[in-house]
Design a protein around this motif. Structure first.
Motif: not given
Lengths: 284, 569
Positions: A25-27, A32-35, A65-71
């Motif tokens: 789903x989230x791919x 998340x990658x550090x910026x 989790x959904x993509x939003x939840x994972x975020x």
């Protein structure tokens, strides 16, 4: 190795199909990658941490989790990380009672968890059973009938009534229904069959129960006092408490033995750690 | 477990009646064991090391990790342990991400619960505490599972870090039930420290009025509510029940749990169970579902692993409140704002207990009885109370030894529902109460009735239905039974059972029954006055010069049963 592959390795439970759906789903690109730019402090959410968060989510909600939840999970993790680092930079972790207790608790868990305690041999268990006989001895089981005489109702007549009822009960024997005599006592049965001693203490109090066990078998005797008033009783049998053979209490003895072992190991661990320090303290 | 040295093992052993060494090094034992216990660790402290159970690549990166792993896989746990001990004793390496290596605290807690669960004699229910307190208002819930470790290990407890919104907690509970087939319920703590939020009929987040879905979820997942515990009473408040002369019992409500926000009069109606039961009738009229349809229990909320409730054998709410000449001065919750908002030891009671009318002493039997609300709560005494309601009782049933059987056959037990009365039918109630065999005599049995009138207003009335020395204590002009008096010697911290009754029964018919009005009826049983733990401390530690002259040195301990509801057609 991609983080999804690692995830696969890490999670061997039946939830994997769900997880893989979730992962799809989230791919990867959503990961998340550090910026942070070079030189500034960096916060990285590692693959393993991500997997831990996903797994915790699945165990809480029984779905991925959904993509939003994972975020949100990642964002929350980063927020915690930022605030914890700042708090530590300010020294807020030092001398904080809760932090210290948590650390102590974590240390004490180190020797628990995955470490399986070994099983005791039958010989060891037999020894443990004998050494702790009191904790494993079964309770006496008492069978009896009782007739309650309420001092609040009978006052001065109580002893006379008791004597008359006792005579009646003993002469007519089985022909007489004891529950037809005497006074009601809320939620107390007249007939008790193989009841544990501790339950009788809970219902009648210990004075009555101790006296009950001393009474002769087979005939109506009393009155003996309880927390509520006076009772005529007929004890039909008392099965004494006994130390059961090991087979009957194997699991309980094993548990108890392991609990001791666990405690010994905790103590041993502490002793070894303590040995690294010299301790000075005021005379209490 | 905050701040306590004792752990789960000690809590269970103490509950089973064993003597344990307390946090302050004293020998502690109950007078009589408990039949069951839920050790509800705060979920916010759980989940220490959830996640990567075995073969964690992070762990395997280190040679120590690899060695430990291999030993464990080969079933050599003991060797692995000693290896770990040596490694820790050296103290050279950091712990890396060894959280990952540990199993979760939750699973460990479950394992300990499993060790002590002995159906028939002592039951350890698996549960935890969800510690939500937005703005310091206590919305805590104790979450209790019907299931064994095998099932509960498959989840992680939903914590207030996940969400402080109770509807999210219910969603978690629903997911547990639907996905894993288990059963779970939640018990709100007493609402008195909730800043007027425990029974507020609003969604927590949006502050919009609740709807039928909310009501359905609340009724489904919160079948019982705690109304007495160490931190005070949640049954009712003198402001809500001015006619109830026994309402002023262990009121602890200056502030909320955080000691942040003073309690103001408009908060009070949303903090107490009786008022919520009343409002529930109104809301049911409006929404079709009653969100506040709950039974009543008590519990200790002990944080010291020593759940105890006897005034003369109270091991405190927390380690600092274990018996000592100092404990009466302790401040349990120190307000950051104002000392008048502190929660002090002087306000605490040695309360409470949950009584469950279950078919046996097992997880499933106890849980099922809680789910059907066949429960009662006491302020710590082991007095026993039972009530049935029905239309066909003659009153003769109460004198028979197997009264409960006939009462049940012709009516419903506490927690149950009476369906609409037919023409001419009036509900009556069969009630029995018996004193704690180690405790004080009984003063009286009361029925608390709440109802909804045709204009949508709710009312309450307390009826005295059975009392000791009834030939001498006759109702006054106000219809109330006079005080039972007192045998307490406060200075010596003694009392005698020279007043009161050892047991009381009643068959009571509602004199003001209106078949068109929704109503509930619950039973309150009062003991004669007895000394409180403060009086015992004052005497035992000889604190006459230090402790105040006026303090709650006596109280009338009590029991509350779950209500029986009347539902008109």
């Amino acid at each position: 190795m991609s983080w999804r592959e690692r995830l696969h390795l890490l999670l061997k439970e039946p939830i994997i199909p769900f997880l893989m759906v979730g992962a799809a789903l989230f791919g990867l690109q959503a990961f998340w990658s550090p910026g942070g730019s070079q030189g500034s402090a960096e916060i990285v959410v590692s693959d393993e941490q991500a997997a831990t968060m996903v797994k915790a989510f699945v165990r809480t909600w029984q779905r991925p989790p959904s993509q939003e939840e994972l975020q949100r999970l990642f964002d929350d993790h980063v927020r915690t990380e930022v605030l914890v680092r700042e708090a530590m930079a300010l020294g807020l972790d030092r001398n904080d009672t809760i932090v210290r207790r948590r650390l102590r608790q974590k240390m004490e868990f180190v020797n628990e968890g995955e470490l399986k305690l070994s099983l005791a041999s039958n010989q060891e268990l037999q020894g443990h059973l004998m050494a702790h006989a009191d904790s494993f001895r079964s309770e006496p089981l008492v069978s009896f009938e009782q007739v309650f005489l309420d001092p609040a109702r009978r006052g001065d007549r109580l002893n006379r009534d008791a004597a008359a009822f006792k005579a009646q009960l003993n002469s007519k024997g089985q022909g007489l229904n004891p529950s037809a005599l005497g006074d009601p006592l809320a939620m107390i049965e007249s007939r008790w069959s193989e009841e544990r001693r501790s339950e009788l203490v809970a219902q009648f109090g210990s004075t009555f129960t101790d006296a009950l066990l001393e009474q002769p078998r087979g005939s109506w005797v009393g009155p003996i006092p309880s927390a509520y008033g006076m009772h005529l009783v007929r004890v039909s049998s008392v099965k004494p408490g006994a130390l059961p053979p090991l087979e009957q209490v194997l699991d309980a003895v094993q548990r108890d033995w392991q609990a001791d072992q666990r405690q010994d190991q905790q103590e041993e661990l502490y002793r070894q750690l303590l040995a690294k320090y010299s301790v000075r303290m005021p005379q209490p | 477990m905050a701040g306590t040295k004792l752990g789960l093992d000690e809590a269970y052993r103490f509950a089973r009646g064993e003597t344990v060494t307390s946090n302050s090094g004293q020998q502690a034992a109950l007078k009589r064991p408990l039949d069951f216990l839920v050790v509800a660790d705060h979920s916010e402290n759980l989940g220490l090391a959830q996640g990567l159970e075995a073969s964690n690549p992070e762990l395997l990166k280190s040679s120590l990790g690899q060695q430990l792993h291999d030993l464990l896989k080969a079933g050599k746990g003991r060797e692995a342990f000693y290896l770990l001990v040596q490694w820790m004793a050296k103290g050279s390496e950091a712990l890396v991400s060894n959280d990952a290596y540990l199993t979760s605290v939750w699973e460990m807690n479950n394992a300990v619960a499993e060790r002590y669960n002995n159906p028939g004699t002592f039951t350890s229910l698996i549960g935890y505490e969800w510690t939500s307190q937005p703005g310091g208002g206590n919305l805590h819930r104790v979450v209790i599972f019907r299931d064994d470790k095998a099932l509960t290990d498959r989840i992680l407890p939903f914590s207030a870090f996940d969400s402080e919104d109770v509807e999210d907690l219910w969603a978690f509970m629903a997911a547990y039930e639907s996905q894993l087939g288990g059963r779970v319920l939640a018990i709100p703590h007493n609402g008195n420290l909730s800043s007027g939020t425990m029974f507020l009929p609003q969604h927590q987040k949006s502050r919009m009025a609740i709807d039928a879905d909310y009501a359905r979820m609340r009724q489904r997942f919160e079948p019982i509510t705690e109304v007495t515990q160490a931190k005070g009473t949640g049954e009712t408040h003198p402001l809500l029940s001015p006619e109830d002369e026994f309402a002023n019992f262990n009121i602890v409500d200056n502030s909320n749990l955080g000691g942040i926000k003073p309690t103001t009069p408009e908060m009070i109606p949303y903090e107490y169970a009786r008022e919520a039961l009343r409002r529930g009738l109104q809301l049911e009229q409006e929404l079709g579902v009653n969100p506040f349809k709950f039974g009543l229990i008590g519990s200790t909320d002990s944080h010291s692993s020593l759940p105890s409730t006897a005034e003369d054998n109270w091991w405190g709410k927390s380690p600092a409140l274990e018996p000592s000449p100092e404990r009466w001065k302790d401040v349990l919750i120190k307000s950051s704002k104002d000392a008048s908002l502190d929660l002090t030891a002087l306000q605490l009671g040695a309360s409470g207990l949950a009584g469950v009318w279950a078919s046996g002493n097992s997880r499933t039997a106890l849980w099922d009885a809680m789910a059907r609300k066949e429960v009662f709560g006491t302020s710590g005494t082991r007095l026993t109370a039972r009530v049935y309601g029905g239309y066909d009782y003659t009153g003769e049933e109460i004198n028979s030894a197997d009264w409960a059987k006939s009462a049940c056959a012709k009516g419903v037990p506490m927690g149950g529902d009476l369906m609409a009365a037919a023409e001419g039918q009036v509900p009556s109630f069969l009630i029995q109460a018996r004193k704690d065999p180690d405790g004080a005599n009984l003063d009286r049995i009361q029925i608390v009735k709440g109802w909804l009138d045709a204009s949508g207003q709710t009312h309450e009335q307390v009826f005295d239905v059975s009392w000791s020395d009834a030939d001498q204590r006759t109702r006054g002009a106000d219809g109330k039974v006079p005080s039972v008096g007192s045998s307490v010697n406060v200075r010596e911290a003694t009392y005698t059972n020279t007043i009161g009754a050892t047991n009381l029964t009643a068959h009571w018919t509602d004199p003001s029954f209106d078949p068109s009005q929704k109503a509930f009826y619950y039973v309150r049983v009062l003991e004669i006055p007895t000394p409180t733990w403060l009086a015992y401390d004052r005497k035992n530690f000889n604190l006459y010069d230090e402790m105040p002259d006026k303090a709650p040195y006596t109280s009338q301990e009590r029991a509350y049963t779950s209500p029986i509801w009347y539902n008109p057609a």
